[in-house]
Write a protein that holds these residues in place. Sequence first.
Motif, PDB file in Angstrom:
ATOM      1  N   GLY A 122       0.767  -1.231   0.000  1.00 11.67           N
ATOM      2  CA  GLY A 122       0.000   0.000   0.000  1.00 11.67           C
ATOM      3  C   GLY A 122       0.796   1.278   0.000  1.00 11.67           C
ATOM      4  N   VAL A 123       0.138   2.324  -0.507  1.00  9.48           N
ATOM      5  CA  VAL A 123       0.618   3.695  -0.376  1.00  9.48           C
ATOM      6  C   VAL A 123      -0.468   4.417   0.403  1.00  9.48           C
ATOM      7  CG1 VAL A 123       1.137   5.843  -1.582  1.00  9.48           C
ATOM      8  CG2 VAL A 123       1.951   3.677  -2.519  1.00  9.48           C
ATOM      9  N   PHE A 124      -0.060   4.996   1.533  1.00 13.60           N
ATOM     10  CA  PHE A 124      -1.007   5.668   2.409  1.00 13.60           C
ATOM     11  C   PHE A 124      -0.847   7.166   2.207  1.00 13.60           C
ATOM     12  CE2 PHE A 124       0.024   1.557   4.048  1.00 13.60           C
ATOM     13  CZ  PHE A 124      -1.206   1.031   4.378  1.00 13.60           C
ATOM     14  N   MET A 125      -1.958   7.829   1.908  1.00 12.47           N
ATOM     15  CA  MET A 125      -1.939   9.255   1.596  1.00 12.47           C
ATOM     16  C   MET A 125      -2.907   9.976   2.522  1.00 12.47           C
ATOM     17  SD  MET A 125      -1.706   9.111  -2.522  1.00 12.47           S
ATOM     18  CE  MET A 125      -0.824  10.668  -2.593  1.00 12.47           C
ATOM     19  N   ALA A 133      -3.452  11.369   9.490  1.00 11.87           N
ATOM     20  CA  ALA A 133      -2.430  10.339   9.304  1.00 11.87           C
ATOM     21  C   ALA A 133      -2.595   9.656   7.951  1.00 11.87           C
ATOM     22  CB  ALA A 133      -2.508   9.303  10.426  1.00 11.87           C
ATOM     23  N   HIS A 134      -3.831   9.316   7.606  1.00 11.25           N
ATOM     24  CA  HIS A 134      -4.109   8.802   6.267  1.00 11.25           C
ATOM     25  C   HIS A 134      -5.582   8.954   5.949  1.00 11.25           C
ATOM     26  CE1 HIS A 134      -5.067   5.086   8.469  1.00 11.25           C
ATOM     27  NE2 HIS A 134      -5.551   4.563   7.367  1.00 11.25           N
ATOM     28  N   SER A 135      -5.846   9.193   4.665  1.00  8.22           N
ATOM     29  CA  SER A 135      -7.206   9.423   4.191  1.00  8.22           C
ATOM     30  C   SER A 135      -7.571   8.455   3.068  1.00  8.22           C
ATOM     31  CB  SER A 135      -7.352  10.858   3.666  1.00  8.22           C
ATOM     32  OG  SER A 135      -6.941  11.790   4.639  1.00  8.22           O
ATOM     33  N   ILE A 136      -6.604   8.225   2.186  1.00  4.94           N
ATOM     34  CA  ILE A 136      -6.777   7.315   1.057  1.00  4.94           C
ATOM     35  C   ILE A 136      -5.637   6.312   1.083  1.00  4.94           C
ATOM     36  CG2 ILE A 136      -6.696   7.115  -1.478  1.00  4.94           C
ATOM     37  CD1 ILE A 136      -9.232   8.430  -0.738  1.00  4.94           C
ATOM     38  N   ASP A 137      -5.977   5.028   1.008  1.00  4.46           N
ATOM     39  CA  ASP A 137      -4.974   3.978   0.894  1.00  4.46           C
ATOM     40  C   ASP A 137      -5.065   3.425  -0.520  1.00  4.46           C
ATOM     41  OD1 ASP A 137      -4.842   4.453   3.602  1.00  4.46           O
ATOM     42  OD2 ASP A 137      -5.751   2.541   4.181  1.00  4.46           O
ATOM     43  N   LEU A 138      -3.939   3.399  -1.215  1.00  4.35           N
ATOM     44  CA  LEU A 138      -3.896   2.878  -2.585  1.00  4.35           C
ATOM     45  C   LEU A 138      -3.227   1.518  -2.565  1.00  4.35           C
ATOM     46  CD1 LEU A 138      -2.648   6.128  -4.356  1.00  4.35           C
ATOM     47  CD2 LEU A 138      -5.015   5.315  -4.167  1.00  4.35           C
ATOM     48  N   PHE A 139      -3.941   0.508  -3.017  1.00  4.22           N
ATOM     49  CA  PHE A 139      -3.407  -0.842  -3.077  1.00  4.22           C
ATOM     50  C   PHE A 139      -3.586  -1.368  -4.501  1.00  4.22           C
ATOM     51  CE2 PHE A 139      -3.468  -0.475   1.371  1.00  4.22           C
ATOM     52  CZ  PHE A 139      -2.762  -1.532   1.936  1.00  4.22           C
ATOM     53  N   PRO A 140      -2.613  -2.138  -4.990  1.00  6.41           N
ATOM     54  CA  PRO A 140      -2.779  -2.695  -6.335  1.00  6.41           C
ATOM     55  C   PRO A 140      -3.936  -3.691  -6.355  1.00  6.41           C
ATOM     56  CG  PRO A 140      -0.832  -3.624  -5.279  1.00  6.41           C
ATOM     57  CD  PRO A 140      -1.373  -2.555  -4.362  1.00  6.41           C
TER      58      PRO A 140
END
Length: 153
Positions: free
Chosen positions: A41-44, A50-57
């Motif tokens: 993941g990329v946590f944005m 701390a994080h709002s959107i998590d990007l996972f493949p």
Amino acid sequence: MIRLTGIGHVLLRVSDVERSKKFYSTILGLQVTEEDPEHGGVFMALEGHAHSIDLFPVANQADEAAPRAPGSLGLGHVAFHVGSEEALRDAYFSLEDHGVKVTRTIDHVSQRSIYFHDPDGNLLEIYYELPNAREMFQQGRHDRDAPLVFERS
């Protein structure tokens, strides 16, 4: 009783994490708070979070072939709030300046909204909610869903 205080974050499965990371950081201004290749993941985050959107493949690349049809099962859209009508107007022109196609703009009576898609076709919304929106909902807000027009100043 569960006493929720807000919605914490949304995990999105994306076909190209780097492309999505660029979109969410460059266009929407989220900041990368952690990249965790071990967990995929990329946590944005929005400022102050701390994080709002998590990007996972996406787990199965065949899943990315066709975007879901509107009204189908699953996540409908992710909405991002702005604090003023001026900020909403600025967001509209920023999307336009970055070549992001706005699919519609709507005056919902209690809020004003801009709808567009991320690179994987996930529907996103940026909205400004009127200060008395809660009362409007409780009284029956009588949505008119009128088109919203923005003009450069």
